[in-house]
Scaffold this motif. Structure first.
Motif, PDB file in Angstrom:
ATOM      1  N   TYR A  37      23.890   1.213 -14.653  1.00  0.00           N
ATOM      2  CA  TYR A  37      24.949   1.982 -15.311  1.00  0.00           C
ATOM      3  C   TYR A  37      24.370   3.221 -15.993  1.00  0.00           C
ATOM      4  O   TYR A  37      23.260   3.180 -16.509  1.00  0.00           O
ATOM      5  CB  TYR A  37      25.660   1.108 -16.351  1.00  0.00           C
ATOM      6  CG  TYR A  37      26.429  -0.024 -15.716  1.00  0.00           C
ATOM      7  CD1 TYR A  37      27.796   0.092 -15.490  1.00  0.00           C
ATOM      8  CD2 TYR A  37      25.798  -1.188 -15.316  1.00  0.00           C
ATOM      9  CE1 TYR A  37      28.511  -0.932 -14.891  1.00  0.00           C
ATOM     10  CE2 TYR A  37      26.492  -2.222 -14.710  1.00  0.00           C
ATOM     11  CZ  TYR A  37      27.839  -2.081 -14.498  1.00  0.00           C
ATOM     12  OH  TYR A  37      28.550  -3.097 -13.889  1.00  0.00           O
ATOM     13  N   SER A  40      28.653   8.923 -17.361  1.00  0.00           N
ATOM     14  CA  SER A  40      29.168   9.743 -16.260  1.00  0.00           C
ATOM     15  C   SER A  40      28.901  11.236 -16.435  1.00  0.00           C
ATOM     16  O   SER A  40      28.883  11.982 -15.459  1.00  0.00           O
ATOM     17  CB  SER A  40      30.667   9.498 -16.060  1.00  0.00           C
ATOM     18  OG  SER A  40      31.388   9.834 -17.228  1.00  0.00           O
ATOM     19  N   GLN A 120      36.836  11.093 -11.145  1.00  0.00           N
ATOM     20  CA  GLN A 120      35.923  10.206 -10.437  1.00  0.00           C
ATOM     21  C   GLN A 120      35.168  11.015  -9.388  1.00  0.00           C
ATOM     22  O   GLN A 120      35.761  11.813  -8.665  1.00  0.00           O
ATOM     23  CB  GLN A 120      36.670   9.061  -9.749  1.00  0.00           C
ATOM     24  CG  GLN A 120      37.298   8.097 -10.718  1.00  0.00           C
ATOM     25  CD  GLN A 120      38.020   6.957 -10.009  1.00  0.00           C
ATOM     26  OE1 GLN A 120      38.410   7.070  -8.852  1.00  0.00           O
ATOM     27  NE2 GLN A 120      38.193   5.851 -10.715  1.00  0.00           N
ATOM     28  N   PHE A 132      26.007   6.908  -6.077  1.00  0.00           N
ATOM     29  CA  PHE A 132      26.342   7.091  -7.493  1.00  0.00           C
ATOM     30  C   PHE A 132      27.853   7.241  -7.549  1.00  0.00           C
ATOM     31  O   PHE A 132      28.431   8.012  -6.776  1.00  0.00           O
ATOM     32  CB  PHE A 132      25.721   8.381  -8.058  1.00  0.00           C
ATOM     33  CG  PHE A 132      24.250   8.315  -8.293  1.00  0.00           C
ATOM     34  CD1 PHE A 132      23.740   7.697  -9.421  1.00  0.00           C
ATOM     35  CD2 PHE A 132      23.365   8.886  -7.393  1.00  0.00           C
ATOM     36  CE1 PHE A 132      22.366   7.652  -9.650  1.00  0.00           C
ATOM     37  CE2 PHE A 132      22.000   8.854  -7.602  1.00  0.00           C
ATOM     38  CZ  PHE A 132      21.505   8.232  -8.738  1.00  0.00           C
ATOM     39  N   PHE A 133      28.473   6.518  -8.445  1.00  0.00           N
ATOM     40  CA  PHE A 133      29.909   6.637  -8.681  1.00  0.00           C
ATOM     41  C   PHE A 133      30.108   6.876 -10.164  1.00  0.00           C
ATOM     42  O   PHE A 133      29.639   6.098 -10.990  1.00  0.00           O
ATOM     43  CB  PHE A 133      30.643   5.362  -8.257  1.00  0.00           C
ATOM     44  CG  PHE A 133      32.060   5.271  -8.758  1.00  0.00           C
ATOM     45  CD1 PHE A 133      33.051   6.082  -8.221  1.00  0.00           C
ATOM     46  CD2 PHE A 133      32.403   4.383  -9.766  1.00  0.00           C
ATOM     47  CE1 PHE A 133      34.360   6.008  -8.681  1.00  0.00           C
ATOM     48  CE2 PHE A 133      33.702   4.303 -10.237  1.00  0.00           C
ATOM     49  CZ  PHE A 133      34.684   5.122  -9.688  1.00  0.00           C
ATOM     50  N   GLY A 134      30.782   7.963 -10.519  1.00  0.00           N
ATOM     51  CA  GLY A 134      31.056   8.268 -11.919  1.00  0.00           C
ATOM     52  C   GLY A 134      32.540   8.223 -12.192  1.00  0.00           C
ATOM     53  O   GLY A 134      33.341   8.738 -11.405  1.00  0.00           O
ATOM     54  N   ASP A 135      32.914   7.592 -13.276  1.00  0.00           N
ATOM     55  CA  ASP A 135      34.316   7.526 -13.706  1.00  0.00           C
ATOM     56  C   ASP A 135      34.383   8.081 -15.128  1.00  0.00           C
ATOM     57  O   ASP A 135      34.039   7.407 -16.092  1.00  0.00           O
ATOM     58  CB  ASP A 135      34.826   6.094 -13.658  1.00  0.00           C
ATOM     59  CG  ASP A 135      36.322   5.989 -13.887  1.00  0.00           C
ATOM     60  OD1 ASP A 135      36.882   6.829 -14.646  1.00  0.00           O
ATOM     61  OD2 ASP A 135      36.945   5.081 -13.320  1.00  0.00           O
ATOM     62  N   ARG A 136      34.808   9.331 -15.220  1.00  0.00           N
ATOM     63  CA  ARG A 136      34.822   9.999 -16.528  1.00  0.00           C
ATOM     64  C   ARG A 136      35.850   9.412 -17.484  1.00  0.00           C
ATOM     65  O   ARG A 136      35.688   9.526 -18.693  1.00  0.00           O
ATOM     66  CB  ARG A 136      35.043  11.494 -16.333  1.00  0.00           C
ATOM     67  CG  ARG A 136      33.842  12.153 -15.697  1.00  0.00           C
ATOM     68  CD  ARG A 136      34.062  13.632 -15.594  1.00  0.00           C
ATOM     69  NE  ARG A 136      33.044  14.248 -14.784  1.00  0.00           N
ATOM     70  CZ  ARG A 136      32.258  15.210 -15.195  1.00  0.00           C
ATOM     71  NH1 ARG A 136      32.352  15.687 -16.394  1.00  0.00           N
ATOM     72  NH2 ARG A 136      31.360  15.707 -14.386  1.00  0.00           N
ATOM     73  N   GLY A 141      29.192   5.561 -15.257  1.00  0.00           N
ATOM     74  CA  GLY A 141      28.897   5.631 -13.836  1.00  0.00           C
ATOM     75  C   GLY A 141      28.053   4.448 -13.442  1.00  0.00           C
ATOM     76  O   GLY A 141      27.472   3.763 -14.293  1.00  0.00           O
TER      77      GLY A 141
END
Length: 171
Positions: A37, A40, A120, A132-136, A141
């Motif tokens: 983790y 983000s 996102q 990489f996945f980011g969720d603002r 992320g």
């Protein structure tokens, strides 16, 4: 020099978007212990960019894609700007190119730059199997890859965090 640009062709964007959304759906089913983790907002830091480049080098790759998957790339971004919210960063591009492009006006709306209006986002290697996945909206992320890539990332990047309470990956 090949400047970074938005993806203009649907035929180029769709395979990347399908890969990105399938990968995010896969992440949603992984135990939290399988993921690393991060904040983000880290996408806009030098050390995070260096992590991306380091992971690419470890796997003998050099190019990666950055895509915004929320807000909806089709009904929002493409509808308003006639292009897609994503770009390919190639070996010839620099870190400055990356950061400048994140803040590039897509066409009459600086507030819609990828760095400003990306709830996102996904970063994927070309080729490769990490994500990489980011969720603002969560300020969080996640990173996922093969065991060796995960270990390499953990050893290189000192800013991974504990998973937030109740964090859910959802598109």
């Amino acid at each position: 020099m090949n400047p970074i640009d938005f993806i203009h062709e649907r035929t180029e964007f769709i395979p990347l978007w399908e890969r990105a959304t399938a990968s995010v759906q896969m992440l949603a089913n992984r135990p939290s212990t399988d993921l690393l983790y991060f904040d983000s907002i880290d996408i806009q830091t030098q050390k995070f960019f260096e992590l991306i480049r380091h992971l690419l080098a470890v796997k003998g790759a050099s190019d990666f894609a950055t895509l915004v998957i929320k807000p909806d790339p089709f009904s929002y971004f493409n509808f308003h700007f006639g292009k897609y919210p994503g770009f390919i960063h190639r070996a010839v591009n620099t870190d400055d190119d990356f950061f400048q492009f994140l803040l590039k006006d897509p066409g009459g709306s600086l507030a819609d730059s990828l760095g400003s209006n990306s709830e996102q986002y996904v970063i994927l290697p070309l080729p490769g199997d990490w994500i990489f996945f980011g969720d603002r909206s969560w300020g969080t992320g996640v990173f996922y890859g093969s065991k060796d890539v995960m270990e390499c990332a953990r050893d290189f990047y000192p800013f991974f965090i504990a998973p937030p309470t109740s964090f859910k990956i959802a598109l």
